[in-house]
Design an enzyme around this catalytic site. Structure first.
Site, PDB file in Angstrom:
ATOM      1  N   ASP A   1       0.846  -1.191   0.000  1.00 23.34           N
ATOM      2  CA  ASP A   1       0.000   0.000   0.000  1.00 23.34           C
ATOM      3  C   ASP A   1       0.886   1.246   0.000  1.00 23.34           C
ATOM      4  OD1 ASP A   1      -3.224   0.499   0.981  1.00 23.34           O
ATOM      5  OD2 ASP A   1      -1.829   2.186   1.079  1.00 23.34           O
ATOM      6  N   ILE A   2       0.486   2.249  -0.773  1.00 26.86           N
ATOM      7  CA  ILE A   2       1.280   3.470  -0.900  1.00 26.86           C
ATOM      8  C   ILE A   2       1.244   4.294   0.390  1.00 26.86           C
ATOM      9  CG2 ILE A   2      -0.495   5.073  -1.779  1.00 26.86           C
ATOM     10  CD1 ILE A   2       1.515   5.826  -4.010  1.00 26.86           C
TER      11      ILE A   2
ATOM     12  N   ASN B   1     -12.887  -3.181   2.616  1.00 27.81           N
ATOM     13  CA  ASN B   1     -13.763  -2.019   2.766  1.00 27.81           C
ATOM     14  C   ASN B   1     -14.754  -2.010   1.611  1.00 27.81           C
ATOM     15  OD1 ASN B   1     -12.312  -1.107   5.037  1.00 27.81           O
ATOM     16  ND2 ASN B   1     -10.821  -0.072   3.736  1.00 27.81           N
TER      17      ASN B   1
ATOM     18  N   GLY C   1     -15.443   2.818   3.953  1.00 29.33           N
ATOM     19  CA  GLY C   1     -14.145   3.446   3.740  1.00 29.33           C
ATOM     20  C   GLY C   1     -13.483   3.090   2.421  1.00 29.33           C
TER      21      GLY C   1
ATOM     22  N   HIS D   1     -10.311  -5.303  -3.284  1.00 31.33           N
ATOM     23  CA  HIS D   1      -8.971  -5.592  -2.755  1.00 31.33           C
ATOM     24  C   HIS D   1      -9.088  -5.974  -1.295  1.00 31.33           C
ATOM     25  CE1 HIS D   1      -9.859  -1.289  -2.525  1.00 31.33           C
ATOM     26  NE2 HIS D   1      -9.223  -1.281  -1.369  1.00 31.33           N
TER      27      HIS D   1
ATOM     28  N   HIS E   1      -7.044  -5.846   2.200  1.00 33.71           N
ATOM     29  CA  HIS E   1      -5.907  -5.277   2.914  1.00 33.71           C
ATOM     30  C   HIS E   1      -5.344  -6.356   3.832  1.00 33.71           C
ATOM     31  CE1 HIS E   1      -6.885  -0.876   2.268  1.00 33.71           C
ATOM     32  NE2 HIS E   1      -8.080  -1.389   2.050  1.00 33.71           N
TER      33      HIS E   1
HETATM   34  P1  5GP Z   1      -9.714   1.351   0.197  1.00 35.11           P
HETATM   35  O1  5GP Z   1      -9.758   2.669   0.923  1.00 35.11           O
HETATM   36  O2  5GP Z   1     -10.420   1.452  -1.129  1.00 35.11           O
HETATM   37  O3  5GP Z   1     -10.144   0.190   1.025  1.00 35.11           O
HETATM   38  O4  5GP Z   1      -8.186   1.079  -0.069  1.00 35.11           O
HETATM   39  C1  5GP Z   1      -7.474   1.658  -1.110  1.00 35.11           C
HETATM   40  C2  5GP Z   1      -6.021   1.610  -0.720  1.00 35.11           C
HETATM   41  O5  5GP Z   1      -5.255   1.860  -1.883  1.00 35.11           O
HETATM   42  C3  5GP Z   1      -5.607   2.677   0.306  1.00 35.11           C
HETATM   43  O6  5GP Z   1      -5.087   2.033   1.466  1.00 35.11           O
HETATM   44  C4  5GP Z   1      -4.573   3.503  -0.435  1.00 35.11           C
HETATM   45  O7  5GP Z   1      -3.511   3.931   0.392  1.00 35.11           O
HETATM   46  C5  5GP Z   1      -4.113   2.569  -1.528  1.00 35.11           C
HETATM   47  N1  5GP Z   1      -3.661   3.234  -2.730  1.00 35.11           N
HETATM   48  C6  5GP Z   1      -4.265   4.279  -3.364  1.00 35.11           C
HETATM   49  N2  5GP Z   1      -3.578   4.630  -4.464  1.00 35.11           N
HETATM   50  C7  5GP Z   1      -2.518   3.776  -4.534  1.00 35.11           C
HETATM   51  C8  5GP Z   1      -1.442   3.648  -5.472  1.00 35.11           C
HETATM   52  O8  5GP Z   1      -1.324   4.361  -6.465  1.00 35.11           O
HETATM   53  N3  5GP Z   1      -0.527   2.667  -5.219  1.00 35.11           N
HETATM   54  C9  5GP Z   1      -0.631   1.841  -4.131  1.00 35.11           C
HETATM   55  N4  5GP Z   1       0.311   0.925  -3.981  1.00 35.11           N
HETATM   56  N5  5GP Z   1      -1.626   1.941  -3.239  1.00 35.11           N
HETATM   57  C10 5GP Z   1      -2.564   2.893  -3.438  1.00 35.11           C
END
Ligand code: 5GP
Length: 114
Positions: free
Chosen positions: A30-31, A87, A93, A100, A102
């Site tokens: 995760d970034i 999520n 969230g 995906h 986590h």
């Molecule tokens: P969500 O909030 O949809 O459950 O999780 C999305 C996740 O993607 C977040 O934890 C966010 O930090 C991660 N994320 C968003 N953009 C990027 C990216 O460009 N590269 C990577 N590796 N992770 C990302």
């Protein structure tokens, strides 16, 4: 693979630290990590979120969880423990509309989550 952010990562159009890949699934760091280990496990097929999954996706969803297991083992998280989170939608969230998992670990995680 569709035109989502994670589809583009899987196609190597956007750089990511990829830690695991199979025919169906890709995993990368995760970034914006929320724990010492924070890895996203993503099906290459674009399913927007778990609520949009179809019965026909059952095998792929199983592979997604087993990939999370494999990545947890590879990263040495099995002894200390880890958490997997999906999520879904605004209240859940979700920010990236491509399913995906986590995988979080490397520290004691609080419960309940915020
Ligand atoms: P969500 O909030 O949809 O459950 O999780 C999305 C996740 O993607 C977040 O934890 C966010 O930090 C991660 N994320 C968003 N953009 C990027 C990216 O460009 N590269 C990577 N590796 N992770 C990302």
């Amino acid at each position: 693979m569709g035109e989502t952010l994670f589809g583009r990562i899987a196609r190597r159009e956007i750089a990511a630290d990829i830690v695991h890949e199979t025919e169906d699934v890709i995993a990368f760091r995760d970034i914006s990590p929320q724990a010492p280990e924070h890895i996203l496990i993503v099906p290459k097929k674009t399913i927007p979120r778990i609520a949009a999954a179809q019965d026909e996706d059952a095998l792929l969803l199983g592979k997604l969880l087993l990939a999370a297991r494999d990545v947890a083992a590879k990263e040495g998280l099995c002894e200390g423990g880890f958490r997997i989170v999906i999520n879904n939608g605004r209240d859940g969230g979700e920010t990236v509309p491509h399913l995906h998992v986590h995988l979080l670990g490397g520290r004691q995680l609080a419960w309940p989550p915020g």
